[in-house]
Design a protein around this motif. Structure first.
Motif, PDB file in Angstrom:
ATOM      1  N   LYS A  26      19.416  36.982  36.524  1.00  0.00           N
ATOM      2  CA  LYS A  26      18.884  37.662  35.335  1.00  0.00           C
ATOM      3  C   LYS A  26      19.304  39.128  35.327  1.00  0.00           C
ATOM      4  O   LYS A  26      19.124  39.835  36.325  1.00  0.00           O
ATOM      5  N   GLY A  47      15.997  43.595  31.247  1.00  0.00           N
ATOM      6  CA  GLY A  47      16.050  44.427  30.044  1.00  0.00           C
ATOM      7  C   GLY A  47      16.134  45.912  30.377  1.00  0.00           C
ATOM      8  O   GLY A  47      16.774  46.685  29.663  1.00  0.00           O
ATOM      9  N   GLY A  93      15.287  36.041  27.158  1.00  0.00           N
ATOM     10  CA  GLY A  93      13.889  36.105  26.734  1.00  0.00           C
ATOM     11  C   GLY A  93      13.845  36.069  25.212  1.00  0.00           C
ATOM     12  O   GLY A  93      14.603  36.777  24.548  1.00  0.00           O
ATOM     13  N   ILE A 105       5.978  34.582  23.094  1.00  0.00           N
ATOM     14  CA  ILE A 105       7.207  35.143  23.677  1.00  0.00           C
ATOM     15  C   ILE A 105       7.412  34.480  25.034  1.00  0.00           C
ATOM     16  O   ILE A 105       6.457  34.332  25.801  1.00  0.00           O
TER      17      ILE A 105
HETATM   18  C1  IPE Z   1      11.295  39.342  26.933  1.00  0.00           C
HETATM   19  O1  IPE Z   1      12.069  38.706  27.897  1.00  0.00           O
HETATM   20  C2  IPE Z   1      11.564  38.686  25.600  1.00  0.00           C
HETATM   21  C3  IPE Z   1      11.148  39.450  24.403  1.00  0.00           C
HETATM   22  C4  IPE Z   1      10.377  40.500  24.376  1.00  0.00           C
HETATM   23  C5  IPE Z   1      11.667  38.933  23.124  1.00  0.00           C
HETATM   24  P1  IPE Z   1      12.094  39.208  29.415  1.00  0.00           P
HETATM   25  O2  IPE Z   1      10.676  39.358  29.928  1.00  0.00           O
HETATM   26  O3  IPE Z   1      12.972  38.258  30.137  1.00  0.00           O
HETATM   27  O4  IPE Z   1      12.804  40.626  29.270  1.00  0.00           O
HETATM   28  P2  IPE Z   1      12.743  42.021  30.091  1.00  0.00           P
HETATM   29  O5  IPE Z   1      13.625  41.907  31.280  1.00  0.00           O
HETATM   30  O6  IPE Z   1      11.309  42.264  30.481  1.00  0.00           O
HETATM   31  O7  IPE Z   1      13.254  43.017  29.098  1.00  0.00           O
END
Ligand code: IPE
Length: 270
Positions: free
Chosen positions: A6, A9, A140, A152
């Motif tokens: 992964k 984000g 995600g 989500i």
């Molecule tokens: C979050 O995914 C998905 C959305 C908010 C649409 P993740 O939990 O995998 O993403 P990060 O790594 O925290 O950004």
């Protein structure tokens, strides 16, 4: 070797600024992935990426994780799905540019949840991609939910569901922190190994994320990974920094131990 990786984000976006990808970082990460695939032809990769300042900001605005019922919330659901997909396009293109043969699958197109837990997902295309030695990319996303209407799902949620059909040897979670800290936010002491035996000792200090994070930050990630470890003994998860050049390459090609936090079901003999 089957590896799930992964790209968090926080690593691929600037979390303090809405919808801002870190393009130079993405290009470097993609190059490391391409290089690792070249040097380990037996490597079978399932990639995932987080949403950072794309999905999390929108999802926080509409409260999407908790449920979707009103027309305004459904509008929010659509917007979160759209920004998550926008980032996915950027990540896919960076990987293709670096020479990684990647196909992306929109998770919300086939996932169904029950009160926040994935209960259905079409996995055959993923198995086929792995069989064909191409890289499968998930992310995600939003998802329909039998109890909440919509919700989500994090990349870790998807990895956990997928692990049942396609058991990985390693799950690698690359972010901007060096590992899981025992004393966050006061300090940055990396816990080298977390197991079901020592986890309780650390949980107070692990803490939540500072930027908007609807999927719960580090504490949620560790507890999800301990759940996976309990379900699949022998599986190793590494939480590490993708900011350090070479870390992604090394995590994909070498034994784990020199950096980051390893999460396993029990202490391995030393
Ligand atoms: C979050 O995914 C998905 C959305 C908010 C649409 P993740 O939990 O995998 O993403 P990060 O790594 O925290 O950004």
């Amino acid at each position: 070797m089957i590896c799930y990786l992964k790209l968090g984000g926080s690593l691929i976006t600037d979390k303090s600024s809405p919808q801002t990808p870190r393009l130079a970082v993405l290009a470097r990460l993609a190059a490391e992935i391409a290089q690792a695939s070249k040097s380990r032809p037996d490597l079978r990769l399932v990639l995932g990426h987080g949403s950072g300042s794309f999905g999390h900001i929108e999802a926080t605005k509409y409260g999407t994780r908790a449920g979707v019922r009103t027309p305004a919330e459904w509008r929010g659901y659509a917007e979160v799905g759209a920004v998550a997909a926008r980032l996915n396009r950027i990540v896919t293109d960076a990987l293709l540019q670096a020479g990684v043969p990647v196909v992306t699958f929109q998770p919300s197109a086939s996932i169904l949840c029950n009160d926040g837990k994935i209960v259905e997902m079409v996995v055959e295309p993923i198995l086929r991609a792995v069989e064909a030695s191409i890289v499968h990319l998930v992310y995600g996303d939003v998802a329909f939910d039998r109890v909440r209407g919509g919700t989500i799902i994090s990349t870790e949620d998807i990895f956990r569901f997928l692990a049942r059909a396609l058991r990985p040897a390693r799950i690698l979670l690359a972010g901007i922190e060096d590992g899981v800290y025992s004393d966050w936010p006061a300090g940055h002491t990396v816990i080298p190994a977390i197991t079901s035996e020592n986890a309780a000792r650390y949980f107070q200090g692990i803490g939540e994320s500072h930027a908007p994070d609807v999927t719960g930050g580090m504490a949620a990630k560790v507890s999800e990974m301990l759940g996976i470890a309990a379900e699949f003994p022998g599986l190793e998860t590494l939480v590490f920094s993708g900011e350090v050049p070479g870390n992604i390459f090394s995590a994909l090609t070498r034994p784990l131990s020199s950096f980051g936090t390893i999460i396993t079901s029990h202490q391995s003999p030393v």
